[in-house]
Enzyme design. Sequence first.
Site, PDB file in Angstrom:
ATOM      1  N   HIS A 159       0.736  -1.200  -0.061  1.00  0.00           N
ATOM      2  CA  HIS A 159      -0.093  -0.004   0.025  1.00  0.00           C
ATOM      3  C   HIS A 159       0.793   1.156  -0.040  1.00  0.00           C
ATOM      4  O   HIS A 159       2.035   1.134   0.625  1.00  0.00           O
ATOM      5  CB  HIS A 159      -0.599  -0.056   1.405  1.00  0.00           C
ATOM      6  CG  HIS A 159      -1.918   0.978   1.275  1.00  0.00           C
ATOM      7  ND1 HIS A 159      -1.707   2.406   1.589  1.00  0.00           N
ATOM      8  CD2 HIS A 159      -3.167   1.006   1.318  1.00  0.00           C
ATOM      9  CE1 HIS A 159      -2.576   2.890   1.700  1.00  0.00           C
ATOM     10  NE2 HIS A 159      -3.879   2.088   1.496  1.00  0.00           N
ATOM     11  N   ASP A 236       2.983  -4.326   7.907  1.00  0.00           N
ATOM     12  CA  ASP A 236       2.056  -3.746   7.862  1.00  0.00           C
ATOM     13  C   ASP A 236       0.763  -4.704   7.825  1.00  0.00           C
ATOM     14  O   ASP A 236       0.327  -5.283   6.985  1.00  0.00           O
ATOM     15  CB  ASP A 236       1.864  -2.801   6.443  1.00  0.00           C
ATOM     16  CG  ASP A 236       0.323  -2.206   6.159  1.00  0.00           C
ATOM     17  OD1 ASP A 236      -0.420  -2.287   6.864  1.00  0.00           O
ATOM     18  OD2 ASP A 236       0.304  -1.630   5.002  1.00  0.00           O
ATOM     19  N   GLN A 239      -4.589  -5.161   6.880  1.00  0.00           N
ATOM     20  CA  GLN A 239      -5.424  -6.147   6.473  1.00  0.00           C
ATOM     21  C   GLN A 239      -5.355  -7.572   7.096  1.00  0.00           C
ATOM     22  O   GLN A 239      -6.178  -8.489   6.887  1.00  0.00           O
ATOM     23  CB  GLN A 239      -5.521  -6.019   5.027  1.00  0.00           C
ATOM     24  CG  GLN A 239      -5.655  -4.946   3.987  1.00  0.00           C
ATOM     25  CD  GLN A 239      -7.113  -4.604   4.230  1.00  0.00           C
ATOM     26  OE1 GLN A 239      -8.126  -5.299   4.442  1.00  0.00           O
ATOM     27  NE2 GLN A 239      -7.415  -3.261   3.712  1.00  0.00           N
ATOM     28  N   LYS A 262     -10.839  -0.506  10.179  1.00  0.00           N
ATOM     29  CA  LYS A 262     -11.040  -1.537   9.490  1.00  0.00           C
ATOM     30  C   LYS A 262     -11.314  -3.030  10.159  1.00  0.00           C
ATOM     31  O   LYS A 262     -11.334  -3.959   9.976  1.00  0.00           O
ATOM     32  CB  LYS A 262      -9.515  -2.028   8.761  1.00  0.00           C
ATOM     33  CG  LYS A 262      -9.225  -1.000   7.710  1.00  0.00           C
ATOM     34  CD  LYS A 262      -7.982  -1.340   6.906  1.00  0.00           C
ATOM     35  CE  LYS A 262      -7.246  -0.114   6.111  1.00  0.00           C
ATOM     36  NZ  LYS A 262      -7.930   0.235   4.963  1.00  0.00           N
ATOM     37  N   CYS A 400      -4.778   2.409  -3.692  1.00  0.00           N
ATOM     38  CA  CYS A 400      -3.464   2.924  -3.116  1.00  0.00           C
ATOM     39  C   CYS A 400      -2.334   1.942  -2.991  1.00  0.00           C
ATOM     40  O   CYS A 400      -1.343   1.829  -2.467  1.00  0.00           O
ATOM     41  CB  CYS A 400      -3.669   3.224  -1.604  1.00  0.00           C
ATOM     42  SG  CYS A 400      -4.910   4.613  -1.259  1.00  0.00           S
TER      43      CYS A 400
HETATM   44  N1  PMP Z   1      -1.963  -0.714   4.749  1.00  0.00           N
HETATM   45  C1  PMP Z   1      -2.967  -1.452   4.010  1.00  0.00           C
HETATM   46  C2  PMP Z   1      -2.466  -2.834   3.606  1.00  0.00           C
HETATM   47  C3  PMP Z   1      -4.070  -0.962   3.846  1.00  0.00           C
HETATM   48  O1  PMP Z   1      -5.218  -1.679   3.465  1.00  0.00           O
HETATM   49  C4  PMP Z   1      -4.354   0.216   4.495  1.00  0.00           C
HETATM   50  C5  PMP Z   1      -5.822   0.996   4.235  1.00  0.00           C
HETATM   51  N2  PMP Z   1      -6.422   0.690   2.901  1.00  0.00           N
HETATM   52  C6  PMP Z   1      -3.439   1.078   4.629  1.00  0.00           C
HETATM   53  C7  PMP Z   1      -2.007   0.435   4.909  1.00  0.00           C
HETATM   54  C8  PMP Z   1      -3.531   2.401   5.498  1.00  0.00           C
HETATM   55  O2  PMP Z   1      -4.342   2.573   6.538  1.00  0.00           O
HETATM   56  P1  PMP Z   1      -4.937   3.873   7.072  1.00  0.00           P
HETATM   57  O3  PMP Z   1      -5.632   4.680   6.044  1.00  0.00           O
HETATM   58  O4  PMP Z   1      -5.971   3.354   8.009  1.00  0.00           O
HETATM   59  O5  PMP Z   1      -3.719   4.735   7.696  1.00  0.00           O
END
Ligand code: PMP
Length: 442
Positions: A159, A236, A239, A262, A400
């Site tokens: 991401h 990270d 998910q 999430k 993203c």
């Molecule tokens: N990493 C992953 C794998 C994600 O899915 C996301 C959110 N889509 C993020 C980072 C970023 O999370 P946040 O916008 O809650 O900071």
Amino acid sequence: MLRHPELDSESVAVKMLNQVQHDLINEMNQTTTDITAKTNWAKIRADFPVLEQQMNGKPLVYLDNGASSQMPKSVSDRMDAYHKHEHANVHRGIHSLSQHATDAYESARTKVKELINAGSLEEIIYTTGTTDSINLVAQSYGRSNFKAGDEILVSEMEHHANIVPWQMIAEETGAALKVIPMNDKGELLMDEFHALLSDKTKMVAVVHVSNALGTINPVKEIIETAHQRDIPVLIDGAQAVPHSKVDVQALGADFYTFSAHKMCGPTGFGILYGKKKLLEAMPPYRGGGDMIDKVTFEKTTWNDLPHKFEAGTPPIAAGVGFSTAIDYLNEIGIEAIAEREHELLEYAAEKLNQIEKLTIVGTADKKASVISFLLDGIHPTDAGTILDQHGIAVRTGHHCAQPIMQHFDIPGTLRASISFYNNEEDIERLVEGIELVKKFFG
Ligand code: PMP
């Protein structure tokens, strides 16, 4: 419970008052949620009022849980009660309301520690989310440890939150970003990973579960391999924690990040887990109130962990809500959630695989509840717009994760991300919707 050093938590009078108030508020907050039958998924679905509404004249089918999950009534009720009856600033008031707010806010830290099996409360840093957590590590750990010629290893399926903060600190320190490639199924090439590790590598930062492909990465193997060279690893877990049992000590992760929104919790709140030894050696990332021990114009000293990294008034209601969200998930059981989501993923994959001119993007052997797909000759945004007209919410675009789209040479995908409160009917509605999209575009 971790007490802020500024609080006089030993006063008997304060304790008694707290208890009385706590009991009263607990009574007020009795929610309508009553999950008795742990696998009664229809009953659990009814905990989510948002799912009962119509969207564009059709019952809402919410399949965008990867972007943000929905909130059960127990969580929104808890936050509402906090706002109505319990609000005060935390960590600084001698008065009972402030002490109660502090306890309610700090309760999330204990629950997170247990949820991910961290070694101590000091290892749980509150942030505003995964993005903030990774920026904290990049700006604090990275700034004090990286130098010109060093390398930071990320993967091709990250991401943007696990790419850009590293790029920014690399630019400032003269370090370079290196990328572990993936194959066309969306699996990391582990041989390439091994080959990329060297004495120059100063950080490995990898996603546990890809939000765009659903791939579950072999993070334990990645951590063990990096540790053979004393390289720290950030995972990270945005998910992963919502959908599976994560044990940071069993994994050996040095840093692990995730977001409350999430996980049936509120936005604006998240977690950085870090090994105490590493966090202790790291300088604060932001300065201000709450993160200090003593301030003079000549010199300031820092508060203890975890407060050293938590400057300013935090999102208190969000922390309180997250505490209830963890209770909610625990009540169902993370293992039961993982099982149910896997069941729904298999059902969806089987159904979608039968649709002509539909290609699933991301076919790793080990996958979580995300299905990205393309429809021949139809732009994902156009398809998503038609699905929305039929009440079906999916994500469209690059999610993203633009480098993933570059790998497949596509502009984006449609993504259905499944949660335990979805059901087979949601999947069937998606299939019907896709057929309608195909019909619309001839
Ligand atoms: N990493 C992953 C794998 C994600 O899915 C996301 C959110 N889509 C993020 C980072 C970023 O999370 P946040 O916008 O809650 O900071």
